[in-house]
Enzyme design. Structure first.
Site, short mmCIF file in Angstrom:
data_model
loop_
_atom_site.label_atom_id
_atom_site.label_comp_id
_atom_site.label_asym_id
_atom_site.label_seq_id
_atom_site.Cartn_x
_atom_site.Cartn_y
_atom_site.Cartn_z
N GLY A 213 0.83 -1.21 0.00
CA GLY A 213 0.00 0.00 0.00
C GLY A 213 0.85 1.25 0.00
N ARG B 49 0.47 5.34 -2.42
CA ARG B 49 -0.11 6.66 -2.11
C ARG B 49 -0.40 6.75 -0.60
NH1 ARG B 49 -6.22 5.54 -4.43
NH2 ARG B 49 -7.00 4.66 -2.49
N SER C 237 -5.87 0.52 13.31
CA SER C 237 -6.62 1.78 13.31
C SER C 237 -7.09 2.03 14.73
CB SER C 237 -7.84 1.65 12.39
OG SER C 237 -8.73 2.73 12.60
N TYR D 134 -14.42 -3.54 9.74
CA TYR D 134 -13.05 -3.03 9.65
C TYR D 134 -12.41 -2.98 11.04
CZ TYR D 134 -9.57 0.77 8.78
OH TYR D 134 -8.44 1.55 8.69
N ALA E 146 -11.50 -6.45 11.99
CA ALA E 146 -10.34 -6.96 11.23
C ALA E 146 -9.05 -6.31 11.75
CB ALA E 146 -10.53 -6.66 9.74
N1 LIG Z 1 -6.79 7.46 6.48
C1 LIG Z 1 -7.24 7.18 7.68
O1 LIG Z 1 -7.99 7.97 8.28
C2 LIG Z 1 -6.85 5.89 8.37
C3 LIG Z 1 -7.26 5.73 9.70
C4 LIG Z 1 -6.92 4.56 10.36
C5 LIG Z 1 -6.19 3.59 9.70
N2 LIG Z 1 -5.82 3.78 8.40
C6 LIG Z 1 -5.06 2.70 7.78
O2 LIG Z 1 -3.84 3.23 7.27
C7 LIG Z 1 -3.43 2.48 6.13
C8 LIG Z 1 -3.17 3.42 4.96
O3 LIG Z 1 -4.39 4.06 4.61
P1 LIG Z 1 -4.48 5.39 3.72
O4 LIG Z 1 -5.43 6.29 4.41
O5 LIG Z 1 -3.14 5.88 3.34
O6 LIG Z 1 -5.27 4.79 2.45
P2 LIG Z 1 -5.08 5.01 0.86
O7 LIG Z 1 -6.30 4.44 0.24
O8 LIG Z 1 -4.71 6.41 0.56
O9 LIG Z 1 -3.84 4.07 0.55
C9 LIG Z 1 -3.97 2.68 0.69
C10 LIG Z 1 -3.07 2.02 -0.33
O10 LIG Z 1 -3.29 0.60 -0.20
C11 LIG Z 1 -3.44 0.07 -1.50
N3 LIG Z 1 -4.25 -1.15 -1.45
C12 LIG Z 1 -5.56 -1.26 -1.14
N4 LIG Z 1 -5.97 -2.52 -1.28
C13 LIG Z 1 -4.88 -3.24 -1.66
C14 LIG Z 1 -4.66 -4.60 -1.97
N5 LIG Z 1 -5.66 -5.50 -1.93
N6 LIG Z 1 -3.43 -5.00 -2.33
C15 LIG Z 1 -2.41 -4.10 -2.40
N7 LIG Z 1 -2.56 -2.79 -2.15
C16 LIG Z 1 -3.79 -2.36 -1.78
C17 LIG Z 1 -4.12 1.17 -2.30
O11 LIG Z 1 -3.97 0.98 -3.70
C18 LIG Z 1 -3.41 2.40 -1.77
O12 LIG Z 1 -2.23 2.68 -2.49
C19 LIG Z 1 -4.54 1.46 5.87
O13 LIG Z 1 -4.20 0.23 6.44
C20 LIG Z 1 -5.73 2.06 6.58
O14 LIG Z 1 -6.67 1.08 6.94
C21 LIG Z 1 -6.13 4.90 7.73
#
Ligand SMILES: NC(=O)c1ccc[n+]([C@@H]2O[C@H](COP(=O)([O-])OP(=O)(O)OC[C@H]3O[C@@H](n4cnc5c(N)ncnc54)[C@H](O)[C@@H]3O)[C@@H](O)[C@H]2O)c1
Length: 247
Positions: free
Chosen positions: A11, A14, A135, A148, A151
């Site tokens: 991931g 981005r 999270s 979520y 998980a």
């Molecule tokens: N943004 C928030 O508020 C937040 C809050 C709590 C936790 N998170 C966690 O932080 C992490 C990053 O999230 P983010 O906000 O940067 O999200 P985002 O959507 O900007 O980035 C997530 C990245 O994961 C990739 N991805 C998704 N599914 C995939 C798969 N099956 N195989 C390979 N790559 C995959 C996407 O293409 C993307 O590049 C995640 O685990 C998310 O659950 C985010």
């Protein structure tokens, strides 16, 4: 940190993952980015002198193939950051089993797959750093994020357990729990209806600091665990949420 250790970031194309890649590169790590967004992963990897790989973390065979390719292109994976994640705001009563499977497969089993592929090598070599993204939803609950949250809570229990199983072999395993962070994920979640839009619109105000986190602020918390000197920091869950959750 002079040694050019290899870091795999899922991931990493981005959002928070991309900033994790930038920080790891700045610390002298060789960065491998595995993501569904192949072009973005390759572009960022080029910028950082690393390698990008097309990878869906729900595909066990592909995960193993990517780890093998990294080993031959860059060297064995010493650092693994599981950042790939996905969610949508839905009331639990409105979810169905397909949705449960999707959320669990990406967020929980995706983490198991990459850890299963790299942990034996780390233990054999006597050095490793694993950072799994959960999270704050997993720690304190979050309306419309039941599956979520479950998980991601699984990620916490799993990480603590592999931390116990691998610490004698020089591997540390920790969890980062971001609070609301300004990324594509949260913006897309806010576009799925009136209630989700209202929730996302209120996030800045809900934060004690008055704004959502920026991805680089979360990435800092994640990379703390990857430091060479962080030998005894393992099985920990770090909330990076600007004071939204403190327990
Ligand atoms: N943004 C928030 O508020 C937040 C809050 C709590 C936790 N998170 C966690 O932080 C992490 C990053 O999230 P983010 O906000 O940067 O999200 P985002 O959507 O900007 O980035 C997530 C990245 O994961 C990739 N991805 C998704 N599914 C995939 C798969 N099956 N195989 C390979 N790559 C995959 C996407 O293409 C993307 O590049 C995640 O685990 C998310 O659950 C985010």
């Amino acid at each position: 940190m002079t040694e050019q250790r290899v870091a795999l970031v899922t991931g990493g194309a981005r959002g928070i993952g991309a900033d994790v890649c930038r920080r790891l590169h700045a610390q002298g790590r060789r960065v491998a980015i595995a993501d569904l967004l192949t072009a973005d992963a390759e572009a960022l990897a080029d910028e950082l002198g690393g390698r990008g790989y097309a990878c869906d973390v729900t595909d066990s065979e592909r995960v193993r193939a990517v780890v093998a390719a990294i080993e031959s292109d860059l060297g064995p994976v010493d650092i693994l950051v599981n950042c790939a994640g996905f969610d949508r705001f839905v009331r639990f009563v409105d979810t169905d089993e397909d949705f449960w499977d999707t959320i669990i497969d990406i967020n929980y089993k995706g983490t198991l797959r990459t850890c299963h592929a790299v942990l034996p090598g780390m233990m054999e070599r006597g050095w490793g750093r694993i950072v799994n993204f959960a999270s704050d939803a997993a720690r304190v609950g979050s309306s419309l994020e039941s599956v979520y949250a479950g998980a991601k809570a699984g990620v916490i229990g799993f990480t603590k357990t592999i931390a116990r199983e691998s610490v004698k072999r020089g591997v540390t395993c920790n969890v980062v729990c971001p609070g609301p962070t300004d990324t594509t994920l949260i913006r897309e979640m806010g576009e799925q209806g009136e209630l989700p839009a209202k929730i996302v619109a209120g996030l800045d105000r809900a934060m004690p600091i008055g704004r959502m986190a920026q991805p680089h602020e979360i990435a800092y918390g994640a990379t703390v665990f990857t430091h060479d000197d962080a030998t005894l920091i393992t099985g920990q869950t770090l909330s990076v949420s600007g004071g939204l959750t403190m327990a």
